[in-house]
Design a protein around this motif. Structure first.
Motif, PDB file in Angstrom:
ATOM      1  N   ASN A   1      48.638  95.279  24.548  1.00 50.89           N
ATOM      2  CA  ASN A   1      48.201  94.373  25.607  1.00 50.89           C
ATOM      3  C   ASN A   1      49.321  93.430  26.025  1.00 50.89           C
ATOM      4  OD1 ASN A   1      45.790  93.103  27.149  1.00 50.89           O
ATOM      5  ND2 ASN A   1      46.675  91.360  26.064  1.00 50.89           N
TER       6      ASN A   1
ATOM      7  N   TRP B   1      44.920  97.863  13.162  1.00 50.37           N
ATOM      8  CA  TRP B   1      44.583  98.349  14.500  1.00 50.37           C
ATOM      9  C   TRP B   1      44.498  97.216  15.511  1.00 50.37           C
ATOM     10  CZ3 TRP B   1      45.211 103.176  15.668  1.00 50.37           C
ATOM     11  CH2 TRP B   1      45.104 104.153  14.679  1.00 50.37           C
ATOM     12  N   HIS B   2      44.045  96.055  15.078  1.00 52.48           N
ATOM     13  CA  HIS B   2      44.009  94.909  15.986  1.00 52.48           C
ATOM     14  C   HIS B   2      45.412  94.470  16.362  1.00 52.48           C
ATOM     15  CE1 HIS B   2      43.560  90.622  17.154  1.00 52.48           C
ATOM     16  NE2 HIS B   2      42.433  91.052  17.710  1.00 52.48           N
TER      17      HIS B   2
ATOM     18  N   CYS C   1      38.763  99.261  16.560  1.00 48.17           N
ATOM     19  CA  CYS C   1      38.680  97.894  16.032  1.00 48.17           C
ATOM     20  C   CYS C   1      37.230  97.411  15.941  1.00 48.17           C
ATOM     21  CB  CYS C   1      39.494  96.953  16.916  1.00 48.17           C
ATOM     22  SG  CYS C   1      41.285  97.223  16.876  1.00 48.17           S
TER      23      CYS C   1
ATOM     24  N   LEU D   1      41.892 102.296  21.169  1.00 53.62           N
ATOM     25  CA  LEU D   1      42.164 101.248  20.194  1.00 53.62           C
ATOM     26  C   LEU D   1      40.989 100.271  20.041  1.00 53.62           C
ATOM     27  CD1 LEU D   1      45.888 100.475  21.130  1.00 53.62           C
ATOM     28  CD2 LEU D   1      45.029 101.813  19.194  1.00 53.62           C
ATOM     29  N   GLU D   2      40.440  99.821  21.148  1.00 54.14           N
ATOM     30  CA  GLU D   2      39.333  98.854  21.068  1.00 54.14           C
ATOM     31  C   GLU D   2      38.106  99.428  20.360  1.00 54.14           C
ATOM     32  OE1 GLU D   2      35.711  96.853  21.936  1.00 54.14           O
ATOM     33  OE2 GLU D   2      36.248  98.763  22.897  1.00 54.14           O
TER      34      GLU D   2
ATOM     35  N   ASN E   1      44.062 101.103  25.146  1.00 49.10           N
ATOM     36  CA  ASN E   1      43.233 100.042  24.568  1.00 49.10           C
ATOM     37  C   ASN E   1      41.757 100.250  24.895  1.00 49.10           C
ATOM     38  OD1 ASN E   1      44.183  97.966  22.877  1.00 49.10           O
ATOM     39  ND2 ASN E   1      45.437  97.115  24.525  1.00 49.10           N
ATOM     40  N   TRP E   2      41.475 100.634  26.107  1.00 52.58           N
ATOM     41  CA  TRP E   2      40.095 100.769  26.553  1.00 52.58           C
ATOM     42  C   TRP E   2      39.383 101.946  25.875  1.00 52.58           C
ATOM     43  CZ3 TRP E   2      38.558 102.794  32.063  1.00 52.58           C
ATOM     44  CH2 TRP E   2      37.171 102.714  32.213  1.00 52.58           C
TER      45      TRP E   2
ATOM     46  N   PHE F   1      39.196  95.616  29.721  1.00 54.42           N
ATOM     47  CA  PHE F   1      40.138  96.733  29.845  1.00 54.42           C
ATOM     48  C   PHE F   1      39.792  97.627  31.030  1.00 54.42           C
ATOM     49  CE2 PHE F   1      40.861  96.004  25.152  1.00 54.42           C
ATOM     50  CZ  PHE F   1      42.144  95.510  25.316  1.00 54.42           C
TER      51      PHE F   1
ATOM     52  N   SER G   1      46.654  96.932  18.981  1.00 56.12           N
ATOM     53  CA  SER G   1      46.005  96.663  20.259  1.00 56.12           C
ATOM     54  C   SER G   1      46.586  95.427  20.933  1.00 56.12           C
ATOM     55  CB  SER G   1      44.500  96.483  20.045  1.00 56.12           C
ATOM     56  OG  SER G   1      43.856  96.124  21.248  1.00 56.12           O
ATOM     57  N   SER G   2      46.822  94.370  20.174  1.00 56.40           N
ATOM     58  CA  SER G   2      47.390  93.151  20.740  1.00 56.40           C
ATOM     59  C   SER G   2      48.812  93.395  21.255  1.00 56.40           C
ATOM     60  CB  SER G   2      47.397  92.039  19.691  1.00 56.40           C
ATOM     61  OG  SER G   2      46.082  91.743  19.254  1.00 56.40           O
TER      62      SER G   2
END
Length: 295
Positions: free
Chosen positions: A275, A267-268, A233, A229-230, A225-226, A183, A271-272
């Motif tokens: 992305n 949450w995954h 997860c 969210l990541e 995401n960076w 990310f 995030s997906s």
């Protein structure tokens, strides 16, 4: 007549007894006694003692030498047996050694690599009739290539391959190290592509404006995401691993695992999705760039 003839016979027998020597009487045979089995060292020691009792000078010294040799052999055997576990422990320690396998050379440092790339660009720009604006175009195309290639490789190849070929927890631990770098790389390249496009004056046309907006949306998704969210997860995943690795799990632990699994899935999934939106925007930006080219 019979009495006279018998006298010489008795005399002859007596004379015979006087002539023959008297033989000693043999004692009855002693019963055999079985001796207990002895070790080699005991036999050697016994032989040495017997030799010392039956010999005076030279044989006694030889027996003492044999006893000393047997004692030395016993000590050497005990020392070797004690040294074997120590050698195994030393091997185990060496296998657990941690350190740099190879010190990186100067050429392999990030600073030298970046300087080499910039030097190559400078040589090409100085040896041709490129305008200064071409530098911005070069940076934009390079950033776009990095962004598209990283997203394509990570989304459709790396993650799926590791998921199918690694144990579940190993896969999760590797991804927890790769995702922050992924990310960071894509967000940085997205930012560079957006900045070079804006500096080139793309906002003066409707198509350019839409391209700027699209790259802005992609950048927001990558940053989300960076930075947000990541980490969520990853934290949920390791909480679940900690409970799964307990030697004994209660019903409350099993319920906690199920709850963490549900939270991680939510949450995954978000995030997906973010992305995927970013990837679609980047692919669409390639269409915008192709419209500016004349082949």
């Amino acid at each position: 007549m019979i009495a006279r003839s018998a006298l010489p016979a008795r005399g002859a027998a007596a004379a015979t007894r006087r002539v023959l020597p008297t033989l000693p009487r043999r004692s009855p045979a002693a019963p055999l006694r079985l001796q207990p089995l002895r070790s080699a060292s005991e036999a050697t020691s016994t032989a040495g003692l017997n030799g010392s009792s039956s010999s005076n000078n030279g044989n006694g010294a030889a027996a003492e030498h044999a006893n000393a040799a047997a004692a030395a052999a016993t000590t050497a055997t005990a020392t070797a047996a004690a040294a074997a576990p120590a050698g195994a422990a030393a091997t185990a320690v060496n296998e657990d050694f941690k350190g740099d396998m190879l010190k990186p050379s100067v050429v392999n440092t990030p600073l030298v690599r970046a300087a080499a790339v910039l030097g190559a660009v400078g040589l090409v720009a100085g040896s041709t009739a490129l305008l200064p604006g071409a530098v911005g175009a070069f940076l934009h195309v390079t950033a776009y290539g990095i962004l598209l290639g990283a997203q394509l490789w990570n989304t459709f190849f790396v993650g799926i391959t590791m998921f199918k070929n690694l144990p579940r927890q190993t896969f999760g631990k590797v991804q927890s190290k790769l995702f922050p770098q992924y990310f960071a790389l894509t967000a940085g390249s997205n930012l560079l592509a957006l900045a070079t496009l804006w500096l080139a004056g793309a906002g003066t046309t409707p198509a350019g404006t839409r391209a700027l907006v699209a790259l802005g949306v992609s950048l927001v998704g990558l940053l989300a995401n960076w930075l947000y969210l990541e980490p969520i997860c990853t934290d949920l995943m390791f909480q679940r691993y900690d409970i799964e690795n307990l030697p004994e799990k209660t019903d409350a632990d099993k319920d906690k695992i199920a709850a963490l699994y549900k939270q991680f899935g939510k949450w995954h999934g978000i995030s997906s999705l973010v992305n995927l939106v970013s990837f679609c925007v980047v692919v669409a930006h390639g269409w915008y760039l192709a419209s500016l080219l004349t082949l």
